[in-house]
Scaffold this motif. Structure first.
Motif, short mmCIF file in Angstrom:
data_model
loop_
_atom_site.label_atom_id
_atom_site.label_comp_id
_atom_site.label_asym_id
_atom_site.label_seq_id
_atom_site.Cartn_x
_atom_site.Cartn_y
_atom_site.Cartn_z
N SER A 148 22.28 44.41 11.83
CA SER A 148 21.62 45.51 11.14
C SER A 148 20.67 44.91 10.11
O SER A 148 21.11 44.18 9.22
N LEU A 149 19.38 45.21 10.25
CA LEU A 149 18.39 44.58 9.37
C LEU A 149 18.08 45.45 8.17
O LEU A 149 18.14 46.68 8.24
N ASN A 150 17.75 44.77 7.07
CA ASN A 150 17.52 45.48 5.81
C ASN A 150 16.17 45.13 5.20
O ASN A 150 16.09 44.68 4.07
N PRO A 151 15.05 45.30 5.96
CA PRO A 151 13.75 45.01 5.36
C PRO A 151 13.42 46.05 4.29
O PRO A 151 14.11 47.07 4.18
N ILE A 152 12.38 45.78 3.52
CA ILE A 152 11.95 46.74 2.50
C ILE A 152 11.49 48.01 3.20
O ILE A 152 10.75 47.95 4.19
N MET A 153 11.97 49.16 2.72
CA MET A 153 11.56 50.44 3.31
C MET A 153 10.92 51.30 2.23
O MET A 153 11.29 51.23 1.06
N VAL A 154 9.98 52.14 2.65
CA VAL A 154 9.35 53.06 1.70
C VAL A 154 9.59 54.50 2.16
O VAL A 154 10.37 55.23 1.58
N ASP A 155 8.93 54.91 3.25
CA ASP A 155 9.04 56.31 3.67
C ASP A 155 10.22 56.57 4.59
O ASP A 155 10.75 57.67 4.64
N GLY A 156 10.62 55.55 5.38
CA GLY A 156 11.76 55.73 6.28
C GLY A 156 11.44 56.55 7.50
O GLY A 156 12.34 56.97 8.23
N THR A 157 10.15 56.79 7.76
CA THR A 157 9.78 57.63 8.90
C THR A 157 8.80 56.95 9.85
O THR A 157 8.18 57.60 10.68
N GLY A 158 8.59 55.64 9.70
CA GLY A 158 7.72 54.92 10.62
C GLY A 158 6.25 54.99 10.26
O GLY A 158 5.41 54.61 11.07
N MET A 159 5.91 55.46 9.06
CA MET A 159 4.50 55.66 8.73
C MET A 159 3.90 54.56 7.85
O MET A 159 2.71 54.28 7.93
N CYS A 160 4.70 53.93 6.98
CA CYS A 160 4.10 53.01 6.01
C CYS A 160 4.00 51.58 6.52
O CYS A 160 3.19 50.80 6.04
N GLY A 161 4.85 51.21 7.45
CA GLY A 161 4.81 49.84 7.99
C GLY A 161 5.60 48.85 7.16
O GLY A 161 5.68 47.67 7.51
N GLY A 162 6.17 49.29 6.04
CA GLY A 162 6.88 48.37 5.15
C GLY A 162 8.04 47.66 5.81
O GLY A 162 8.34 46.51 5.50
N CYS A 163 8.70 48.32 6.75
CA CYS A 163 9.93 47.76 7.32
C CYS A 163 9.68 47.01 8.62
O CYS A 163 10.59 46.85 9.42
N ARG A 164 8.44 46.53 8.80
CA ARG A 164 8.08 45.84 10.03
C ARG A 164 8.94 44.60 10.25
O ARG A 164 9.13 43.81 9.34
N VAL A 165 9.44 44.46 11.47
CA VAL A 165 10.19 43.27 11.87
C VAL A 165 9.68 42.86 13.26
O VAL A 165 9.04 43.66 13.94
N THR A 166 9.95 41.63 13.63
CA THR A 166 9.53 41.18 14.96
C THR A 166 10.75 40.92 15.81
O THR A 166 11.65 40.16 15.43
N ALA A 209 12.04 49.01 11.42
CA ALA A 209 13.50 49.13 11.32
C ALA A 209 13.93 50.57 11.08
O ALA A 209 15.00 50.98 11.53
N CYS A 210 13.11 51.37 10.39
CA CYS A 210 13.54 52.72 10.04
C CYS A 210 13.61 53.65 11.25
O CYS A 210 14.43 54.57 11.26
N VAL A 211 12.75 53.44 12.22
CA VAL A 211 12.75 54.34 13.38
C VAL A 211 13.21 53.65 14.68
O VAL A 211 13.77 54.29 15.56
N ASP A 212 12.96 52.35 14.79
CA ASP A 212 13.39 51.62 16.00
C ASP A 212 14.77 51.00 15.80
O ASP A 212 15.40 50.55 16.75
N GLY A 213 15.22 50.89 14.56
CA GLY A 213 16.49 50.26 14.21
C GLY A 213 17.31 51.21 13.37
O GLY A 213 17.25 52.41 13.60
N PRO A 214 18.07 50.69 12.38
CA PRO A 214 17.97 49.35 11.81
C PRO A 214 18.70 48.27 12.61
O PRO A 214 18.67 47.11 12.24
#
Ligand code: NAD
Ligand code: FES
Length: 297
Positions: free
Chosen positions: A208-226, A234-239
């Protein structure tokens, strides 16, 4: 408004809050999280739903107080309120219906393992939990996990249970054989080490990944992981993701981006005005975070 019904310290910097959240309690599933907003001016904090009671309409959140926002949140007393709790967010954990599963929890990551272990037990899957903390007082939720199956407790300093990291106990459990799947949640180096142990054995491993999140809805890109070379959010495809496919080096790098800002906010917690000295400290933090060595990506 969500009322805090229980505020319980689990370890030196980990607190369990039980809050009223009727709708979330009714539909939440293991692996899902909420975004908590304490009130005006506060940051939005993503937190995995550690437990819940559908009848009582409550959910449990386990919070590690490491920055200003989390320190403010754990200070909300019983009877106090949290302005907004959005969720449940994220994809539920994909759980097996049979076999033998190891659930590995490091530190506060143990709270994310708990709902997974509870649901596995409910499905009749044999669960062994391997949980660890720096020392005895940092081990959390052991009784809750014992209700789900066998528990192997580890401490880094050997003050309780087996001495050493959870990965040492995992190595032995894997060597015994018969493990169908592993779930691992904790510090990134721990999840990476777990994936490195299970990869050669071909044992399916979910982290379970814990990147930085902002909106939690897949819009800001903050939680991008590869994952497997592809960009995921991570917020919409994961976590949760396949531990063997995660680019952990990138995750470590992105998690460190805002550390100077977080440290600054924590140090100045409670200050109600910005002085020239504060402005200079912010400028220094920005410079440190954007030099080539620590550049934001
Ligand atoms: P910690 O640093 O105290 O470590 C907890 C345990 O993890 C240790 O006792 C050890 O058994 C194991 N561990 C640590 N480093 C290891 C390594 N290099 N190799 C193998 N095992 C290792 O943990 P903490 O301070 O409680 O922090 C927990 C971390 O979990 C935080 O970084 C937090 O961000 C993360 N977390 C993740 C999620 C998620 O959803 N992925 C949720 C909550 C917390
Ligand atoms: Fe914004 Fe995931 S938190 S895209």
């Amino acid at each position: 408004m969500h009322h805090v019904l229980v505020n319980e310290r689990l370890s030196p910097n980990v607190t369990r809050l039980v809050i009223d959240a009727q709708r979330i309690a009714e539909i939440r599933q293991p692996g899902q999280f909420v975004i908590v907003h304490l009130g005006p001016g506060a940051e939005r904090i993503p937190l995995t739903i550690a437990d819940g009671d559908r009848e009582a309409g409550t959910i449990s959140l386990v919070i590690q107080a490491i920055g200003k926002s989390t320190a403010d949140l754990v200070e909300v007393p019983v009877g106090g309120t949290i302005a907004d709790v959005a969720g449940p967010l994220g994809r539920p954990t994909e759980l097996p219906d049979h076999g033998r599963v190891l659930c590995v929890g490091g530190g506060v990551g143990t709270a994310v393992i708990l709902p997974i272990a509870q649901e596995l037990k409910h499905r009749g899957v044999a669960v062994t939990s391997i949980i660890g903390g720096r020392s005895r007082e940092w081990v959390i939720l052991e009784p809750d996990l014992r209700a789900c199956g066998e528990v192997i407790t580890c401490t880094d300093d050997g003050s309780y249970g087996r001495p050493g990291f959870v990965t040492e106990a995992l190595k032995d459990a894997l060597a015994e054989g018969g493990i169908d799947e592993v779930f691992a949640v904790g510090p990134v180096p721990m999840m990476r080490a777990v994936a490195n142990l299970t990869r050669p054995l071909g044992v399916k491993t979910t982290v379970s990944l814990n990147p930085i999140m902002v909106d939690g809805t897949g819009m800001c890109g903050g939680c991008r992981v590869t994952i497997n070379g592809a960009i995921k959010y991570a917020c919409v495809d994961g976590p949760e993701f396949d531990g063997h496919a995660v680019d952990f080096a990138e995750l470590v790098d992105r998690l460190s981006t805002y550390r100077p800002f977080e440290q600054f906010a924590l140090e100045r917690r409670g200050a109600c005005s910005t002085t020239a000295e504060d402005a200079a400290a912010v400028a220094a933090a920005v410079a440190a975070a954007t030099t080539p060595a620590g550049a934001a990506r």
